[in-house]
Design a protein around this motif. Structure first.
Motif: not given
Length: 242
Positions: A110, A140, A143, A185, A230, A232
């Motif tokens: 990330h 991405r 996310r 973020k 979420y 990951q």
């Protein structure tokens, strides 16, 4: 692939007269390749650089990577390697079709700047194609979309009153949206994010009232639920391309 030169006539086996074939791989890599091909003790693979050399050599000489996949699982699951070289772990796992390891490694990418040309080139060479990079970009994008769900746990606005009698008239003071989003973020860049303090995690304050503890508990529960949804890591549906 290459021709073995004929020895000079009258050669008696002297080392200086034995034909030699130049290759790009070093002795350690060639030794490991031979160990992969024959029923002897497996090679010791203690670095990702060496792992990449073996994968490249197997490709070059059309050697099956079936055994190599088994021997690389340990190093691809080492936390230190995942933290220090997440993209290399991810690329190797993708190249070898190791779904579990690729998904795990994607959690540690990330903080990697995917817009850097050098990063894109390195992943292309390591993974053997564009699909690995596309999978990371899909993650991405997911996310970015997922941030809104987390932020909406606490509604934007200067004050949000609580009508429940259990909350004793407490209210929520919400920070600037742009600041909250950037802060959240950054917090989500770790492989396994946790919400220890919902106020710090989502950027808000509960003005003191009789029901503050009850309200914070409810917000934390909603945050944990949203955090579980979420993205990951890359999705299993994406890894079908492996």
């Amino acid at each position: 692939m290459f021709d073995i030169p004929s020895p000079p006539s009258g050669t008696t086996g002297e080392p200086s007269l034995i034909p030699a074939i130049p290759v790009q791989e070093d002795a350690e890599t060639l030794q490991a390749l031979l160990q992969l091909m024959h029923p002897i003790d497996p090679p010791s693979i203690n670095s990702l650089k060496f792992a990449q050399q073996l994968v490249k050599a197997c490709d070059k000489y059309f050697i099956s990577t079936a055994k190599l996949r088994i021997y690389l699982r340990d190093i691809l699951n080492e936390e230190q390697c995942l933290k220090e070289e997440p993209l290399a772990c991810y690329g190797i796992a993708w190249k070898l079709g190791l779904e579990k390891e690729a998904i795990l490694a994607s959690r540690f990418t990330h903080s990697v700047d995917l817009t850097e040309i050098s990063v894109a080139n390195a992943l292309f060479l390591c993974s053997g194609g564009l699909e690995a990079m596309l999978a990371l970009w899909r993650m991405r994008n997911a996310r970015e979309d997922g941030l809104e769900e987390l932020l909406s746990v606490v509604k934007p606005g200067p004050y949000v009153g609580c009508r429940s009698k259990d909350h004793g008239g407490s209210a929520i003071l919400v920070d600037d949206y742009t600041r909250r989003r950037a802060q959240l973020k950054e917090a989500l860049k770790v492989p396994y994010p946790k919400c220890e303090s919902p106020e710090d995690f989502l950027g808000f304050q509960v003005l003191r009232g009789e029901g503050v503890k009850v309200q914070l508990k409810a917000i934390k529960a909603m945050t944990v639920e949203a955090l579980a949804r979420y993205p990951q890591a890359i999705s299993r549906s994406v890894t079908r391309l492996l």
